[in-house]
Design a protein around this motif. Structure first.
Motif, PDB file in Angstrom:
ATOM      1  N   GLN A 244       0.835  -1.256   0.017  1.00  0.00           N
ATOM      2  CA  GLN A 244       0.044   0.097   0.019  1.00  0.00           C
ATOM      3  C   GLN A 244       0.773   1.552  -0.047  1.00  0.00           C
ATOM      4  O   GLN A 244       0.718   2.318  -0.762  1.00  0.00           O
ATOM      5  N   PRO A 245       1.747   1.391   0.854  1.00  0.00           N
ATOM      6  CA  PRO A 245       2.603   2.769   0.613  1.00  0.00           C
ATOM      7  C   PRO A 245       3.528   2.539  -0.601  1.00  0.00           C
ATOM      8  O   PRO A 245       3.693   3.866  -1.082  1.00  0.00           O
ATOM      9  N   ALA A 246       3.689   1.511  -1.073  1.00  0.00           N
ATOM     10  CA  ALA A 246       4.382   1.818  -2.438  1.00  0.00           C
ATOM     11  C   ALA A 246       3.484   2.197  -3.544  1.00  0.00           C
ATOM     12  O   ALA A 246       3.986   3.150  -4.340  1.00  0.00           O
ATOM     13  N   ILE A 247       2.335   1.557  -3.751  1.00  0.00           N
ATOM     14  CA  ILE A 247       1.380   2.340  -4.644  1.00  0.00           C
ATOM     15  C   ILE A 247       1.140   3.848  -4.279  1.00  0.00           C
ATOM     16  O   ILE A 247       1.041   4.614  -5.332  1.00  0.00           O
ATOM     17  N   ALA A 248       1.004   4.279  -2.945  1.00  0.00           N
ATOM     18  CA  ALA A 248       0.974   5.572  -2.575  1.00  0.00           C
ATOM     19  C   ALA A 248       1.888   6.375  -3.309  1.00  0.00           C
ATOM     20  O   ALA A 248       1.897   7.410  -3.895  1.00  0.00           O
ATOM     21  N   ALA A 249       3.395   5.909  -2.811  1.00  0.00           N
ATOM     22  CA  ALA A 249       4.436   6.403  -3.932  1.00  0.00           C
ATOM     23  C   ALA A 249       4.403   6.617  -5.183  1.00  0.00           C
ATOM     24  O   ALA A 249       4.670   7.571  -5.767  1.00  0.00           O
ATOM     25  N   GLY A 250       3.698   5.567  -5.807  1.00  0.00           N
ATOM     26  CA  GLY A 250       3.635   5.686  -7.333  1.00  0.00           C
ATOM     27  C   GLY A 250       2.644   6.642  -7.718  1.00  0.00           C
ATOM     28  O   GLY A 250       2.761   7.576  -8.717  1.00  0.00           O
TER      29      GLY A 250
END
Length: 386
Positions: free
Chosen positions: A276-282
């Motif tokens: 989830q935080p990875a997609i937020a970064a994206g």
């Protein structure tokens, strides 16, 4: 006697499984399933790697991590001009598929009708059936044989599809499997029908950033009077080449999102903590990233389309998504079953995207995926044109 529940009769093993098995058995280039064969951006992948082995491996909050809900809200404002409260109007789901399933389970009562354009992504009919609803299809039609153009629909058929039992309209744009992008005039027609009949709109916009030159993605929720009656679904899988992570979301008025959350909490409950935080970064990457993703994919589209034309397969060139449609001489399913043995390439028949009683509408249509590396597409073209 079948042990399968009556509402799921007819939803057996998909043709995608059959075609993928054929690809393995024959050593074919698999242009059937729509998933990329390159990794996502390092700015996204590195965040996920750093998150694994931390407390993020455990259950995230039911609605999703705040960092992702806030990123989704910021994304919607940035790209669509739509303002959503991340605390009450954004819900993280196990991919777009769960968002759609949760919406249908949370909003439909037995016998409620759902208007949807056909051909349709295969999970729609199954999820509507699981919710006890009834699919009411409106046909999308390709240009006539020998002509170029877009997939279109008849406004009169759309209006005629609505009955007193209709409660929801499900719109997929950019559209899988056709690659159609509903333009502003078409969206205005859809919005008119939704407003006039006091329907809820549910939109699947997972290909929102994979739109090609000459087309523009507009969310139905952007039109006047539509934000308050529309649930907007999307995900990070297609945009960031992370389809296996299954990180999706739904945005909408708090009352509608609550309906989705009520059903969703008894499906997966939560998912994908480290992702989830990875997609937020994206979602926070600069505009240049989103432009490049679409441009690169457009080059891949052009490469495959040129090869298909060279192979004598007339193409309805897509405006977006991963897929190109061709007409074949005869039955598309038979063509797809023979193609791996004849030339070593796998595609899928478009008839799989129609209700069984309408499969004839897609009988001579076949879908090829171009979300593959240029060298893979080159090999497929070489086999098709040999």
């Amino acid at each position: 006697m079948s042990l399968l529940a009556q509402r799921l009769q007819g939803f057996g093993t998909t043709v995608f499984a059959e075609m993928s098995a054929l690809a393995v058995a024959t050593g074919s280039v698999n242009l059937g399933q729509g998933f990329p064969d390159t990794p996502g951006p390092p700015e996204v992948l590195d965040v996920a790697r750093a998150a694994i082995g931390t407390e993020l491996d455990q259950y995230p909050p039911g609605p999703g991590l705040p960092v992702l809900r806030e990123a989704v809200a910021a994304h919607q404002l940035r790209f669509r001009g739509l303002s959503y409260d991340p605390a009450t109007e954004v819900l993280v789901t196990a991919g777009a598929t769960e968002a759609l399933a949760g919406a249908l389970l949370g909003l439909l009562d037995p016998g409620d009708e759902v208007v949807v354009f056909e051909p349709l992504y295969d999970s729609y009919a199954a999820c509507i059936a699981m919710a006890g609803g009834v699919v009411v299809p409106v046909p999308l039609r390709p240009p006539p044989p020998g002509e170029t153009g877009r997939w279109t629909f008849d406004p009169a058929e759309l209006r005629a599809a609505v009955t007193p039992r209709t409660t929801l309209l499900l719109l997929n744009t950019p559209h899988n499997p056709t690659g159609k992008v509903f333009d502003r005039a078409e969206l205005a027609l859809v919005a008119d029908v939704v407003r006039e009949h006091d329907l809820v709109a549910l939109t699947d916009e997972v290909y929102e950033h994979l739109v090609f030159t000459g087309a523009e993605h507009v969310s139905l929720a952007e039109l006047p009077g539509m934000r308050e009656r529309t649930l907007v679904v999307s995900s990070g899988g297609k945009t960031f080449s992370t389809t296996g992570w299954k990180v999706g979301w739904v945005c909408g008025p708090a009352e509608l999102v609550t309906c989705v959350r009520t059903a969703k909490q008894f499906l997966t409950y939560v998912n994908a903590g480290p992702f989830q935080p990875a997609i937020a970064a994206g979602l926070g990457l600069p505009d240049a990233f989103f432009t490049r993703v679409a441009t690169d994919l457009e080059h891949q589209r052009d490469q495959l389309v040129a090869g298909l034309v060279q192979a004598g397969l007339p193409v309805v060139s897509p405006e977006a998504t991963y897929f190109a449609t061709v007409r074949v001489d005869g039955d598309g399913l038979a063509f797809c079953r023979e193609l791996p043995h004849r030339v070593g390439v796998v595609a899928v028949p478009m008839s799989a995207f129609y209700l069984p009683q309408h499969a004839e509408l897609g009988r001579d249509l076949v879908r090829f995926a171009f979300c593959k590396r240029p060298e893979v597409l080159a090999e497929a073209v070489a086999r098709l044109t040999a």
